[in-house]
Design an enzyme around this catalytic site. Structure first.
Site, PDB file in Angstrom:
ATOM      1  N   TRP A 161     -10.860  16.333  -0.650  1.00 37.05           N
ATOM      2  CA  TRP A 161     -10.786  16.602   0.659  1.00 37.05           C
ATOM      3  C   TRP A 161      -9.343  17.696   0.816  1.00 37.05           C
ATOM      4  O   TRP A 161      -8.796  18.056   1.862  1.00 37.05           O
ATOM      5  CB  TRP A 161     -10.284  15.720   1.889  1.00 37.05           C
ATOM      6  N   GLU A 197      -8.920  10.903   6.103  1.00 36.28           N
ATOM      7  CA  GLU A 197      -7.809   9.871   6.724  1.00 36.28           C
ATOM      8  C   GLU A 197      -8.297   8.619   7.484  1.00 36.28           C
ATOM      9  O   GLU A 197      -7.576   7.625   7.363  1.00 36.28           O
ATOM     10  CB  GLU A 197      -7.030  10.850   7.660  1.00 36.28           C
ATOM     11  N   GLN A 218      -7.337   2.360   5.646  1.00 33.72           N
ATOM     12  CA  GLN A 218      -7.537   0.555   5.586  1.00 33.72           C
ATOM     13  C   GLN A 218      -7.976   0.544   3.963  1.00 33.72           C
ATOM     14  O   GLN A 218      -8.234  -0.504   3.862  1.00 33.72           O
ATOM     15  CB  GLN A 218      -8.624   0.128   6.262  1.00 33.72           C
ATOM     16  N   THR A 219      -8.155   1.517   3.078  1.00 36.64           N
ATOM     17  CA  THR A 219      -8.354   1.447   1.998  1.00 36.64           C
ATOM     18  C   THR A 219      -7.657   2.199   0.913  1.00 36.64           C
ATOM     19  O   THR A 219      -7.073   3.086   1.293  1.00 36.64           O
ATOM     20  CB  THR A 219      -9.797   1.323   1.737  1.00 36.64           C
ATOM     21  N   LEU A 269     -16.093  -0.573   3.973  1.00 36.38           N
ATOM     22  CA  LEU A 269     -14.735   0.036   4.261  1.00 36.38           C
ATOM     23  C   LEU A 269     -14.004  -0.664   5.353  1.00 36.38           C
ATOM     24  O   LEU A 269     -12.907  -0.142   5.996  1.00 36.38           O
ATOM     25  CB  LEU A 269     -15.146   1.395   4.917  1.00 36.38           C
ATOM     26  N   TYR A 314       0.219   8.552  13.259  1.00 34.82           N
ATOM     27  CA  TYR A 314      -0.037   8.958  11.651  1.00 34.82           C
ATOM     28  C   TYR A 314      -1.081   9.887  11.319  1.00 34.82           C
ATOM     29  O   TYR A 314      -0.721  10.848  10.711  1.00 34.82           O
ATOM     30  CB  TYR A 314       0.028   7.530  10.798  1.00 34.82           C
ATOM     31  N   ASP A 353       3.231   7.173   5.844  1.00 32.83           N
ATOM     32  CA  ASP A 353       2.467   6.191   5.362  1.00 32.83           C
ATOM     33  C   ASP A 353       3.085   5.199   4.489  1.00 32.83           C
ATOM     34  O   ASP A 353       4.378   5.101   4.261  1.00 32.83           O
ATOM     35  CB  ASP A 353       1.114   6.616   4.767  1.00 32.83           C
ATOM     36  N   CYS A 378       6.400   6.320  -7.829  1.00 33.55           N
ATOM     37  CA  CYS A 378       7.130   5.229  -6.880  1.00 33.55           C
ATOM     38  C   CYS A 378       6.262   4.234  -6.646  1.00 33.55           C
ATOM     39  O   CYS A 378       6.002   3.672  -5.318  1.00 33.55           O
ATOM     40  CB  CYS A 378       7.788   5.729  -5.851  1.00 33.55           C
ATOM     41  N   CYS A 409      10.266   5.773 -12.942  1.00 34.23           N
ATOM     42  CA  CYS A 409      11.490   6.271 -12.255  1.00 34.23           C
ATOM     43  C   CYS A 409      12.084   7.678 -13.279  1.00 34.23           C
ATOM     44  O   CYS A 409      12.442   8.710 -12.921  1.00 34.23           O
ATOM     45  CB  CYS A 409      12.610   5.562 -12.247  1.00 34.23           C
ATOM     46  N   CYS A 469      18.474   8.555  -6.241  1.00 38.71           N
ATOM     47  CA  CYS A 469      17.763   7.468  -5.619  1.00 38.71           C
ATOM     48  C   CYS A 469      18.763   6.186  -5.790  1.00 38.71           C
ATOM     49  O   CYS A 469      19.160   5.663  -6.979  1.00 38.71           O
ATOM     50  CB  CYS A 469      16.463   7.092  -6.494  1.00 38.71           C
TER      51      CYS A 469
HETATM   52 FE1  SF4 Z   1      11.103   5.768  -6.608  1.00 37.54          FE
HETATM   53 FE2  SF4 Z   1      13.535   5.872  -6.966  1.00 37.54          FE
HETATM   54 FE3  SF4 Z   1      12.291   5.341  -9.079  1.00 37.54          FE
HETATM   55 FE4  SF4 Z   1      11.886   7.735  -7.674  1.00 37.54          FE
HETATM   56  S1  SF4 Z   1      13.905   7.003  -8.749  1.00 37.54           S
HETATM   57  S2  SF4 Z   1      10.189   6.273  -8.688  1.00 37.54           S
HETATM   58  S3  SF4 Z   1      12.314   7.078  -5.739  1.00 37.54           S
HETATM   59  S4  SF4 Z   1      12.631   4.012  -7.359  1.00 37.54           S
END
Ligand code: SF4
Length: 355
Positions: free
Chosen positions: A29, A51, A56-57, A94, A133, A151, A203, A210, A219
């Site tokens: 989509w 959306e 919910q899934t 769903l 949202y 989200d 993340c 990271c 971060c």
């Molecule tokens: Fe998430 Fe921070 Fe790791 Fe990036 S550096 S993936 S924002 S925890």
């Protein structure tokens, strides 16, 4: 908490968008940056449909449903004129049927208004099943308009980026503010999808990668060495437990089902009749007072089902009715057709236990 003023926002936007251009997900989509360059635009109907399913899934679970819906009802007019039971049956699996009902109501409203989804947030919010949202997601993903799309993935990224020391439910305004400040005014659609992809693929709730993250340098959770401890967990609430007795009435190869009231939990869906759902256990005589027949029941297994806000144990009772007996509400359904019916999974379990 670190404030947005302390982040190199313009640089972070560029890095995230560069990462998205190279690593972002291709979803059926979605309009990817390379598609935009060829002049392709998103189909707002397809974006809206995805959306609502994704409310919910997960993407892997929703994708086959999305394909099936779009093949069967390629436009909002097709969906608006579909039979509700057919849509409910296609929705099975769903979750929450209230969303399928709203899906139909929204499709009808858009179809009646000419078939175009509005771009304006206020107008989107008047449509059934579209909250802040979803309105923001449609504005960004379908129309490439600025919108703060937050989200669960975005909440997790921001909670870690800023090392917010509170559970998400107590830090939503801060998260929204930071997310809004970081959003790109030049590429709003791509940016909204980029930050959601970052949360979904890098993340992640467990074991975030990271070293691949374009925001690792800023971060705070990463710098602290403990990103997985964010978002901070809210204390567990105890889910109430309810109990009921379900009455499965068979007549040869058929079962009696009726429709639940249109409003409320599983509203408008077919059900096996049952006692009230309450906290206390049911004695046999007490359950019998709510049964459609006052003798002749055979006790079967108890099924367990978990809803969002409570769990339910339903002890199944089975009754074999005479061929002449007709219910005053609902009707007879062939047991062989159960899989095709728009039956909530609770009721499928209930019938399975009573067979
Ligand atoms: Fe998430 Fe921070 Fe790791 Fe990036 S550096 S993936 S924002 S925890």
């Amino acid at each position: 908490m670190k404030t947005d003023a302390e982040f190199p926002i313009a640089d972070m936007r560029t890095r995230l968008l560069d990462w998205y251009d190279a690593e972002g997900r291709s979803l059926p989509w979605r309009i990817r940056p390379e598609d935009r360059k060829t002049g392709r635009t998103a189909d707002p109907y397809a974006v809206w449909l995805s959306e609502i399913m994704l409310q919910q899934t997960t993407v892997p679970h929703a994708t086959p449903y999305y394909g099936k819906f779009l093949e069967r009802w390629p436009t909002v007019h097709d969906l608006a004129s579909a039979h509700e039971d057919e849509v409910f049956a296609a929705w099975a699996g769903l979750g929450y049927y209230a969303r399928a009902r709203n899906l139909m109501a929204c499709a009808r409203a858009v179809s009646e208004a000419g078939g175009r989804f509005p771009k304006n947030e206020k107008a989107l919010l008047t449509l059934p099943g579209i909250g802040p949202y979803t309105a923001a997601a449609i504005r960004a993903a379908a129309f490439d308009l600025p919108a703060s799309v937050v989200d669960g993935n975005v909440e997790r990224v921001i909670a870690r980026l800023c090392a917010i020391p509170k559970p998400v439910k107590n830090s939503k305004p801060e998260i929204r503010r930071v997310a809004g400040d970081l959003a790109s005014p030049e590429r709003p659609g791509d940016y909204a999808q980029a930050i959601m992809d970052l949360g979904a693929t890098v993340c992640t709730p467990r074991s975030p990668t990271c070293p691949s993250c374009p925001w690792q340098g800023e971060c705070i959770a990463f710098a602290e060495g403990n990103p997985e401890t964010y978002p901070v967990k809210a204390p567990k609430t105890i889910r109430p437990h309810r109990r009921a007795v379900g009455f499965a009435v068979f007549r040869g190869s058929e079962i009696w089902l009726r429709k639940r009231p249109p409003k409320g939990l599983l509203g408008g869906m077919l059900e096996v009749p049952s006692t009230d759902w309450r906290n206390e256990s049911w004695g046999d005589a007490e359950a019998m007072s709510q049964a459609p027949f006052n003798s002749g029941w055979e006790a079967r297994a108890t099924i367990h089902h978990v809803f969002t806000h409570f769990s339910l144990d339903m002890q199944m009772w089975r009754y074999e009715a005479d061929q002449e007996w007709e219910p005053i509400e609902g009707g007879w359904y062939a047991i062989g057709d159960i899989d095709e019916l728009a039956l909530p999974s609770l009721m499928k379990k209930a019938i399975g236990a009573a067979l």
